[in-house]
Design an enzyme around this catalytic site. Structure first.
Site, PDB file in Angstrom:
ATOM      1  N   ILE A  15     -24.976 -11.924  -6.643  1.00 57.29           N
ATOM      2  CA  ILE A  15     -25.691 -11.725  -7.902  1.00 57.29           C
ATOM      3  C   ILE A  15     -27.177 -11.689  -7.584  1.00 57.29           C
ATOM      4  O   ILE A  15     -27.711 -12.621  -6.968  1.00 57.29           O
ATOM      5  CB  ILE A  15     -25.391 -12.867  -8.897  1.00 57.29           C
ATOM      6  CG1 ILE A  15     -23.896 -12.910  -9.231  1.00 57.29           C
ATOM      7  CG2 ILE A  15     -26.229 -12.708 -10.167  1.00 57.29           C
ATOM      8  CD1 ILE A  15     -23.451 -14.172  -9.939  1.00 57.29           C
ATOM      9  N   PHE A  16     -27.853 -10.614  -7.987  1.00 55.91           N
ATOM     10  CA  PHE A  16     -29.273 -10.442  -7.672  1.00 55.91           C
ATOM     11  C   PHE A  16     -30.148 -10.885  -8.841  1.00 55.91           C
ATOM     12  O   PHE A  16     -29.971 -10.443  -9.969  1.00 55.91           O
ATOM     13  CB  PHE A  16     -29.576  -8.982  -7.342  1.00 55.91           C
ATOM     14  CG  PHE A  16     -31.023  -8.729  -6.995  1.00 55.91           C
ATOM     15  CD1 PHE A  16     -31.570  -9.231  -5.829  1.00 55.91           C
ATOM     16  CD2 PHE A  16     -31.838  -7.991  -7.841  1.00 55.91           C
ATOM     17  CE1 PHE A  16     -32.906  -9.008  -5.508  1.00 55.91           C
ATOM     18  CE2 PHE A  16     -33.178  -7.757  -7.533  1.00 55.91           C
ATOM     19  CZ  PHE A  16     -33.709  -8.273  -6.353  1.00 55.91           C
ATOM     20  N   GLY A  17     -31.097 -11.771  -8.561  1.00 52.04           N
ATOM     21  CA  GLY A  17     -32.053 -12.230  -9.562  1.00 52.04           C
ATOM     22  C   GLY A  17     -33.449 -11.768  -9.214  1.00 52.04           C
ATOM     23  O   GLY A  17     -33.851 -11.805  -8.044  1.00 52.04           O
ATOM     24  N   GLU A  95     -27.797 -13.741 -20.185  1.00 47.40           N
ATOM     25  CA  GLU A  95     -28.402 -12.424 -20.010  1.00 47.40           C
ATOM     26  C   GLU A  95     -27.932 -11.382 -21.031  1.00 47.40           C
ATOM     27  O   GLU A  95     -28.719 -10.569 -21.475  1.00 47.40           O
ATOM     28  CB  GLU A  95     -28.117 -11.893 -18.589  1.00 47.40           C
ATOM     29  CG  GLU A  95     -28.535 -12.844 -17.476  1.00 47.40           C
ATOM     30  CD  GLU A  95     -30.040 -13.050 -17.382  1.00 47.40           C
ATOM     31  OE1 GLU A  95     -30.798 -12.201 -17.873  1.00 47.40           O
ATOM     32  OE2 GLU A  95     -30.464 -14.074 -16.836  1.00 47.40           O
TER      33      GLU A  95
END
Length: 196
Positions: A15-17, A95
């Protein structure tokens, strides 16, 4: 696309933040890596009427805007086993329900590794979102951030922590938009303090 549809049959997920997730993931993960995704630029063009603002004065938080020549730095988190479902359940509320973001899979490139990219899930706010505020000058964005507050805290904290992450974890990267908004917001805060 729903995140749950993306991960059917997968026992792990990256998961990219690129916003508050870089310093406050709030979900369990096995490991994390600093790196980037290509084809996007980070911009404070999305409104937040829950975490960092309210209905009367939405804060400004980041989203990604497509740009073939750009790349955005952040952190990818690897979740495995039961962490996958737990993280997605949490992020779906944070989100998508509250933030109005959509989910996408993209290539993530880890910093300093000569490895092929891995597929990572990220969340993007689009222009058809009612909270989408769009472009504005760094001064206008910085002013809004300096005076906005939501249930999670001051909008300024969000901005300063993101800028701090970039300076510490990606010192070789010049994020002109981020740092110009930071300078504008700090100028507003200094002015407000001097006026007291």
């Amino acid at each position: 696309m729903k995140p749950q549809d993306i991960i059917v049959g997968k026992s792990s997920l990256w998961i990219f933040g690129y916003g508050s997730l870089v310093w406050k993931p709030d979900f369990k993960y096995k490991r994390s890596k600093v790196g980037y995704v290509k084809g996007y630029k980070r911009r404070f063009w999305h409104g937040d009427n829950f975490h960092r603002g309210n209905d009367e004065l939405p804060g400004r938080v980041v989203t990604l805007i497509e740009d073939d020549d750009a790349c955005t730095w952040g952190v990818a988190f690897k979740v495995t086993g039961a962490q996958v479902e737990e993280a997605l359940k949490y992020l779906n509320v944070r989100e998508m329900v509250r933030g109005g973001y959509i989910a996408k899979m993209v290539d993530f490139f880890a910093d300093g590794e000569n490895q092929p990219p891995v597929q990572a899930l990220l969340y993007i706010a689009t222009t058809d979102n009612p909270l989408y505020l769009g472009p504005a000058s760094p001064e206008d964005i910085g002013t809004r951030i300096a005076i906005s507050r939501g249930k999670t805290g001051h909008n300024l904290e969000y901005l300063l922590r993101l800028a701090e992450f970039m300076r510490k974890s990606c010192p070789h990267v010049e994020d002109h938009h981020l740092f110009s908004v930071e300078a504008a917001a700090l100028s507003v805060v200094a002015h407000l303090l001097a006026a007291q």
